[in-house]
Scaffold this active site. Sequence first.
Site, PDB file in Angstrom:
ATOM      1  N   ILE A   1      16.568 -28.135   8.286  1.00 13.06           N
ATOM      2  CA  ILE A   1      16.959 -26.724   8.150  1.00 13.06           C
ATOM      3  C   ILE A   1      17.460 -26.593   6.723  1.00 13.06           C
ATOM      4  O   ILE A   1      18.235 -27.426   6.253  1.00 13.06           O
ATOM      5  CB  ILE A   1      18.207 -26.297   8.976  1.00 13.06           C
ATOM      6  CG1 ILE A   1      18.277 -26.913  10.347  1.00 13.06           C
ATOM      7  CG2 ILE A   1      18.355 -24.787   8.999  1.00 13.06           C
ATOM      8  CD1 ILE A   1      19.460 -26.340  11.169  1.00 13.06           C
ATOM      9  N   SER A   2      17.088 -25.538   6.041  1.00 11.83           N
ATOM     10  CA  SER A   2      17.547 -25.310   4.670  1.00 11.83           C
ATOM     11  C   SER A   2      19.052 -25.107   4.638  1.00 11.83           C
ATOM     12  O   SER A   2      19.676 -24.775   5.636  1.00 11.83           O
ATOM     13  CB  SER A   2      16.898 -24.058   4.098  1.00 11.83           C
ATOM     14  OG  SER A   2      15.497 -24.207   4.071  1.00 11.83           O
TER      15      SER A   2
END
Length: 222
Positions: free
Chosen positions: A67-68
């Site tokens: 996930i960024s």
Amino acid sequence: MYRVDGDQEAARLREEMVARQLAPRRIRDRRVLAAFREVPRHLFAPGAGPREAYADHPLPIGEGQTISQPYMVALMTQCLELAGGEKVLEIGTGSGYQAAILSRLAARVYTVERIASLAERTGDLFRRLGYENISIRVGDGTRGWPEFSPYDGIIVTAGSPGVPPPLVEQLGEGGKLVIPSGSGYSQRLLVLERRGEKIIERDEGGCVFVPLIGEYGWKEQG
Ligand code: SAH
């Protein structure tokens, strides 16, 4: 059902994330900031404790994917300029965190993931959280999801060698396409906007994403 609001420590960490990582940078859209206060990021990062889940960096989600960092999710979301009634397409469901944020800001979210195990786990989480306006499909998102097009916004959360033509085709009038485009190691965050026959493009800066693998992305290894 998860006790989304009952977890006071997580709620406090979310406030801190918004105050320290988002508000002081370029995130000004109040609705975007509100969505980040609401969505329980720690439930999307299996294995990470709450403190780590809300820290200023990307998180592993299994299958070699990530996930960024919160800021990047917020910047990409803000670039779509959502008002609430939109239909949005996401390519690269992953943990579902980006889709969950979008689901608070648009009417309907369609999201495509190529790894079936990730899509299944994320679908379960959406059901448990009661996020009913999100549809997930397993497949090659570089082809988009033509059935529900045109979209008011399209967001690609993996790095692409270029802009897949089907995504531009599925973008509605005034719609925006946000996509990291460049090499396998670093990309530029591009925002394309459809104005009639014209496509206007701007560059929102450098970024680093896992590869977009598919017909109009990178070829599969091996
Ligand atoms: N938006 C996600 C980010 C996950 S990382 C989140 O919030 O967690 C990028 C994801 O894109 C990975 O899960 C990867 O499997 C997926 N992906 C890569 N190429 C794809 C393609 N052609 N179609 C759909 N998903 C793809």
